[in-house]
Design a protein around this motif. Structure first.
Motif, PDB file in Angstrom:
ATOM      1  N   PHE A   1       0.825  -1.208   0.000  1.00 54.46           N
ATOM      2  CA  PHE A   1       0.000   0.000   0.000  1.00 54.46           C
ATOM      3  C   PHE A   1       0.854   1.252   0.000  1.00 54.46           C
TER       4      PHE A   1
ATOM      5  N   SER B   1      -7.160   8.756  -5.911  1.00 54.43           N
ATOM      6  CA  SER B   1      -6.160   7.720  -6.180  1.00 54.43           C
ATOM      7  C   SER B   1      -5.906   6.853  -4.947  1.00 54.43           C
TER       8      SER B   1
ATOM      9  N   SER C   1      -6.268   2.934  -4.627  1.00 53.88           N
ATOM     10  CA  SER C   1      -5.169   2.127  -4.085  1.00 53.88           C
ATOM     11  C   SER C   1      -5.651   1.220  -2.962  1.00 53.88           C
TER      12      SER C   1
ATOM     13  N   ALA D   1       0.372   7.759  -5.860  1.00 55.17           N
ATOM     14  CA  ALA D   1      -0.781   8.657  -5.828  1.00 55.17           C
ATOM     15  C   ALA D   1      -0.377  10.070  -5.422  1.00 55.17           C
TER      16      ALA D   1
ATOM     17  N   LEU E   1       1.767   2.251  -3.461  1.00 56.33           N
ATOM     18  CA  LEU E   1       0.603   2.816  -4.149  1.00 56.33           C
ATOM     19  C   LEU E   1       0.350   4.251  -3.685  1.00 56.33           C
TER      20      LEU E   1
ATOM     21  N   THR F   1      -7.436  -1.703  -4.516  1.00 55.74           N
ATOM     22  CA  THR F   1      -6.461  -2.667  -5.025  1.00 55.74           C
ATOM     23  C   THR F   1      -5.868  -3.502  -3.896  1.00 55.74           C
ATOM     24  N   THR F   2      -5.596  -2.851  -2.770  1.00 56.32           N
ATOM     25  CA  THR F   2      -5.035  -3.550  -1.616  1.00 56.32           C
ATOM     26  C   THR F   2      -6.022  -4.555  -1.050  1.00 56.32           C
TER      27      THR F   2
END
Length: 241
Positions: free
Chosen positions: A105, A146, A150, A112, A108, A153-154
């Protein structure tokens, strides 16, 4: 196996997966957000430029990210036992899940935050804003769409990790798929588990994308001038306080 027999197993497995993923996501965000911001601040040209510190933090993050999750679980067994008192079960699985997700993370977050318009940062600096003000009023709010993407996605990655954790007794949908679908040849139960995972991931991805798009549209409509006025006002308020 009949549906009446499968249902309680699936309900408990879903709860175990959501419990593991929920807590590990929370820990990953709390730990990864400041780490990712620090990677940006300490980089060349950053507000807290320190190339030595940046390289050390970056190497730690890279090493942690490069380690396969199954190996990470084994490597952290002693630490997990110290924290939770056991190395088996959903509570124990949260430890390696969270530790594995924090560097993931953090990278990411770094990406961002780097996308934030440098003009806004310079504007706040010219108004006398300090580093904390810039982080709180510019970097995090501007990168929020963003950051939500993120986080989504995590979460999706952690669902996959949690399924892997099920192979070592952590419970959850992965445990059901391995124990019943693979070892006991209950293929119907295995495919139901796969379908549940696909639905859960799709819902989470849709919700995350929708939230990110909504914030992005709202931020785009505001335009740079209103943002600067708000930042100027908030900076003045911070100085007064």
């Amino acid at each position: 196996m009949t549906w009446s027999e499968m249902r309680p197993l699936l309900e408990q497995a879903c709860w175990d997966t959501l419990h593991m993923v929920g807590w590990s996501t929370l820990i990953a965000v709390v730990g990864g957000l400041p780490l990712g911001i620090l990677l940006v601040l300490t980089d060349k040209g950053g507000l807290l430029q320190s190339l030595g510190a940046n390289k050390v933090i970056g190497q730690i993050v890279n090493i942690a990210r490069s380690m396969p999750f199954i190996i990470l679980m084994v490597a952290l067994m002693d630490f997990t036992r110290t924290i939770t008192g056991t190395t088996i079960g959903r509570e124990a699985a949260i430890v390696p899940l969270a530790i594995g997700a924090i560097p993931f993370f953090a990278r990411l977050v770094e990406t961002a935050v780097r996308e934030v318009d440098g003009g806004l940062v310079e504007a706040v600096q010219s108004m006398g804003g300090n580093t904390w003000t810039i982080v709180r009023k510019v970097l995090v709010p501007e990168a929020l769409p963003s950051l939500i993407a993120s986080t989504t996605t995590t979460v999706v990655a952690l669902i996959g990790y949690s399924a892997m954790a099920g192979t070592v007794g952590a419970g959850g949908l992965g445990d059901i798929a391995i124990r019943y679908g693979y070892q006991r040849f209950e293929t119907d139960l295995m495919w139901i588990t796969v379908a549940i995972l696909a639905v859960v991931i799709s819902v989470i991805q849709f919700a995350g994308d929708y939230a990110a798009r909504s914030l992005h549209r709202r931020g785009g409509k505001a335009g740079p001038a209103p943002k600067l006025r708000l930042l100027k006002a908030s900076t003045a308020t911070s100085k007064t306080v």
